[in-house]
Design a protein around this motif. Sequence first.
Motif, mmCIF file in Angstrom:
data_model
loop_
_atom_site.group_PDB
_atom_site.id
_atom_site.type_symbol
_atom_site.label_atom_id
_atom_site.label_comp_id
_atom_site.label_asym_id
_atom_site.label_seq_id
_atom_site.Cartn_x
_atom_site.Cartn_y
_atom_site.Cartn_z
ATOM 1 N N LYS A 130 0.827 -1.209 0.000
ATOM 2 C CA LYS A 130 0.000 0.000 0.000
ATOM 3 C C LYS A 130 0.860 1.256 0.000
ATOM 4 C CE LYS A 130 -4.183 -1.917 2.072
ATOM 5 N NZ LYS A 130 -5.067 -1.962 3.278
ATOM 6 N N THR A 131 1.946 1.238 0.749
ATOM 7 C CA THR A 131 2.845 2.396 0.769
ATOM 8 C C THR A 131 3.441 2.639 -0.609
ATOM 9 O OG1 THR A 131 3.409 2.018 3.099
ATOM 10 C CG2 THR A 131 4.931 3.363 1.806
ATOM 11 N N LEU A 132 3.918 1.588 -1.252
ATOM 12 C CA LEU A 132 4.527 1.730 -2.581
ATOM 13 C C LEU A 132 3.495 2.167 -3.615
ATOM 14 C CD1 LEU A 132 6.815 -1.440 -2.509
ATOM 15 C CD2 LEU A 132 7.574 0.945 -2.451
ATOM 16 N N GLN A 133 2.271 1.663 -3.514
ATOM 17 C CA GLN A 133 1.221 2.081 -4.437
ATOM 18 C C GLN A 133 0.928 3.567 -4.286
ATOM 19 O OE1 GLN A 133 -1.762 -0.836 -3.213
ATOM 20 N NE2 GLN A 133 -1.718 -1.761 -5.258
ATOM 21 N N ASP A 134 0.862 4.038 -3.047
ATOM 22 C CA ASP A 134 0.607 5.466 -2.813
ATOM 23 C C ASP A 134 1.709 6.323 -3.407
ATOM 24 O OD1 ASP A 134 -1.730 4.853 -1.484
ATOM 25 O OD2 ASP A 134 -0.857 5.043 0.526
ATOM 26 N N TRP A 135 2.951 5.893 -3.223
ATOM 27 C CA TRP A 135 4.074 6.676 -3.742
ATOM 28 C C TRP A 135 4.105 6.677 -5.270
ATOM 29 C CZ3 TRP A 135 8.542 4.680 -0.047
ATOM 30 C CH2 TRP A 135 8.300 5.184 1.235
ATOM 31 N N ALA A 136 3.648 5.600 -5.884
ATOM 32 C CA ALA A 136 3.695 5.497 -7.347
ATOM 33 C C ALA A 136 2.736 6.474 -8.023
ATOM 34 C CB ALA A 136 3.385 4.071 -7.776
ATOM 35 N N ILE A 137 1.635 6.841 -7.335
ATOM 36 C CA ILE A 137 0.624 7.677 -7.985
ATOM 37 C C ILE A 137 0.645 9.127 -7.506
ATOM 38 C CG2 ILE A 137 -0.897 5.709 -8.410
ATOM 39 C CD1 ILE A 137 -2.568 6.618 -6.012
ATOM 40 N N ARG A 138 1.470 9.453 -6.532
ATOM 41 C CA ARG A 138 1.455 10.822 -6.026
ATOM 42 C C ARG A 138 2.253 11.744 -6.949
ATOM 43 N NH1 ARG A 138 5.352 10.351 -0.644
ATOM 44 N NH2 ARG A 138 7.322 10.001 -1.744
ATOM 45 N N ASP A 139 2.029 13.037 -6.793
ATOM 46 C CA ASP A 139 2.748 14.030 -7.585
ATOM 47 C C ASP A 139 4.201 14.103 -7.147
ATOM 48 O OD1 ASP A 139 0.440 14.680 -8.940
ATOM 49 O OD2 ASP A 139 -0.092 16.312 -7.550
ATOM 50 N N ARG A 140 5.065 14.383 -8.120
ATOM 51 C CA ARG A 140 6.482 14.534 -7.815
ATOM 52 C C ARG A 140 6.709 15.807 -7.007
ATOM 53 N NH1 ARG A 140 10.053 11.886 -11.303
ATOM 54 N NH2 ARG A 140 11.670 12.850 -10.022
ATOM 55 N N ARG A 141 7.739 15.771 -6.118
ATOM 56 C CA ARG A 141 7.992 16.889 -5.214
ATOM 57 C C ARG A 141 9.131 17.796 -5.677
ATOM 58 N NH1 ARG A 141 7.774 13.639 0.605
ATOM 59 N NH2 ARG A 141 5.708 12.727 0.325
ATOM 60 N N GLN A 142 9.876 17.344 -6.686
ATOM 61 C CA GLN A 142 10.943 18.169 -7.263
ATOM 62 C C GLN A 142 12.028 18.533 -6.271
ATOM 63 O OE1 GLN A 142 10.847 18.411 -10.542
ATOM 64 N NE2 GLN A 142 8.871 17.346 -10.449
ATOM 65 N N HIS A 143 12.457 17.565 -5.457
ATOM 66 C CA HIS A 143 13.594 17.786 -4.567
ATOM 67 C C HIS A 143 14.904 17.706 -5.354
ATOM 68 C CE1 HIS A 143 11.707 18.036 -0.660
ATOM 69 N NE2 HIS A 143 10.960 16.974 -0.933
ATOM 70 N N ARG A 144 15.959 18.205 -4.734
ATOM 71 C CA ARG A 144 17.274 18.186 -5.407
ATOM 72 C C ARG A 144 17.808 16.769 -5.541
ATOM 73 N NH1 ARG A 144 22.757 18.482 -4.276
ATOM 74 N NH2 ARG A 144 22.404 18.226 -2.039
ATOM 75 N N ARG A 145 17.473 15.903 -4.570
ATOM 76 C CA ARG A 145 17.919 14.518 -4.627
ATOM 77 C C ARG A 145 16.707 13.600 -4.716
ATOM 78 N NH1 ARG A 145 22.863 14.011 -0.153
ATOM 79 N NH2 ARG A 145 24.366 15.337 -1.264
ATOM 80 N N ARG A 146 16.940 12.425 -5.320
ATOM 81 C CA ARG A 146 15.859 11.464 -5.523
ATOM 82 C C ARG A 146 16.340 10.060 -5.157
ATOM 83 N NH1 ARG A 146 16.203 15.507 -8.806
ATOM 84 N NH2 ARG A 146 18.082 14.558 -9.681
ATOM 85 N N LEU A 147 15.444 9.302 -4.555
ATOM 86 C CA LEU A 147 15.711 7.897 -4.257
ATOM 87 C C LEU A 147 14.671 7.076 -5.016
ATOM 88 C CD1 LEU A 147 16.576 6.425 -0.756
ATOM 89 C CD2 LEU A 147 15.309 5.133 -2.468
ATOM 90 N N HIS A 148 15.122 6.357 -6.036
ATOM 91 C CA HIS A 148 14.234 5.605 -6.920
ATOM 92 C C HIS A 148 14.177 4.138 -6.464
ATOM 93 C CE1 HIS A 148 14.736 8.924 -9.956
ATOM 94 N NE2 HIS A 148 15.947 8.969 -9.402
ATOM 95 N N LEU A 149 12.970 3.624 -6.278
ATOM 96 C CA LEU A 149 12.790 2.205 -5.960
ATOM 97 C C LEU A 149 12.317 1.494 -7.221
ATOM 98 C CD1 LEU A 149 10.996 2.505 -2.489
ATOM 99 C CD2 LEU A 149 13.393 1.941 -2.917
ATOM 100 N N HIS A 150 13.158 0.595 -7.741
ATOM 101 C CA HIS A 150 12.849 -0.129 -8.972
ATOM 102 C C HIS A 150 12.581 -1.602 -8.657
ATOM 103 C CE1 HIS A 150 14.384 3.265 -11.355
ATOM 104 N NE2 HIS A 150 15.454 3.265 -10.575
ATOM 105 N N PHE A 151 11.508 -2.135 -9.202
ATOM 106 C CA PHE A 151 11.215 -3.557 -9.065
ATOM 107 C C PHE A 151 11.221 -4.204 -10.442
ATOM 108 C CE2 PHE A 151 9.358 -1.355 -5.481
ATOM 109 C CZ PHE A 151 9.845 -2.087 -4.416
#
Length: 448
Positions: free
Chosen positions: A246-267
């Motif tokens: 459920k946490t990963l599903q929520d993150w997949a559909i939310r708007d991007r936050r445009q931070h300077r750094r990004r942590l990408h979770l790839h499956f």
Amino acid sequence: MSRCLRVAIVGSGPAGIYAADFLRKSDADVEVDIFERMPAPFGLIRYGVAPDHPRIKGIVDALHRVLDKPGVRLFGNVTYGTDLKLDELRQFYDAVIFATGAAKDRPLDIPGIGLEGSYGAADFVSWYDGHPDAPRAWPLHATSVAVLGVGNVALDLSRVLAKSADELLSTEIPGNVHTGLDASAVTDVHVFGRRGPAQAKFTPLELRELDHSTNFEVVVDPEDIDFDEGSMASIRGSKQVDMIVKTLQDWAIRDRRQHRRRLHLHFFHSPVEVLGDNGVVSGLRTERTALTGDGSVRGTGTYHDWDVQAVYRAVGYLSSHLADVPFDHDSATVPHESGRVLDIDENQLEGVYVTGWIKRGPVGLIGHTKGDATETVTSLLTDAPNLPAAPQRDPRAIEEFLADRGIGYTTWEGWLRLDAHERALGEQQGRARVKVVERDEMVRVSGG
């Protein structure tokens, strides 16, 4: 039994200290000496847990209470196999318990894994946790890095890579670690899992902690949210898996936050090769995988090259072979039956026991470690009436032995001095603690 039972424990992490605690809480008349190769106790909790995990480091308080009790002594800065061997321990103790954990990185057999810029998780963790034997500097020149694995360790090191140095300044990280992280060029951290979200090995709490930072955003590709019948069965059968999904599903559909750094979770990306240029990491090649119906995956023959300049493998830890102790190199554990160490003919090695990760492998949480210790101590106490008595029974004899060898060992009283010193260093900077890194300095402050 009429005599006092004398037990040596090798390793002062949670496994060793829990074994000491259960021994002291038993009805037996027992004295316990714990031998630790570091000048300070607590093993994995001090040198294997990310510095921004105060809830886990709180376990130290419980371990502290055990070592603070009468009948338990600490001998730090003593290395088994060089400073002390098994036959020598048997001169002073009726039984020996090995609780040395797992500190080496499990290898990953893919082309290019040995290139410059390819690292094991354990080495990086040792650096940011201020391990005395780790290098004082760490190369953080890459802007994009890959982390292979989706367990808690993978998330720990990914979070440390993605956070700003100042976010970690409230923790006990040493000055050299803060300096190194402050100069880090990292903008993107890519974490790769071979299977899907329902098969991830991290815990829900560990996952949600990624989203607490204001310095980076967590990015999940909606195409990586996929489930087969085997995955759905895992979700229905486990509250933890359901929370992760459920946490990963929520993150997949939310708007991007445009931070300077990004942590990408790839499956659904299986690493197949670390790419290199002149012997240095220049990329990572993965094969896209697909679910097979039962929660397993197969390769699809579709490959993707990722522009990364460093690769960290977090695919598991391994225990090391101990001198004079049987070892199964396939499982990287000590052969045993209910904690009783077995020789090559599966006969019990009299008076020798094992507990923790070197017993069961580097899996499970603190609760599993307590269960291991309970089983091992139960076996030892059952055997105790028939164990041969150690010839040198005076508790001072081991102190004289170490002194004669010129080993500058540290003690529990020494740890209390080092603990106070580190807290004082932290107070000067408005922090709870600043960890001392240099071994000689640790020994000096401890009075070893």
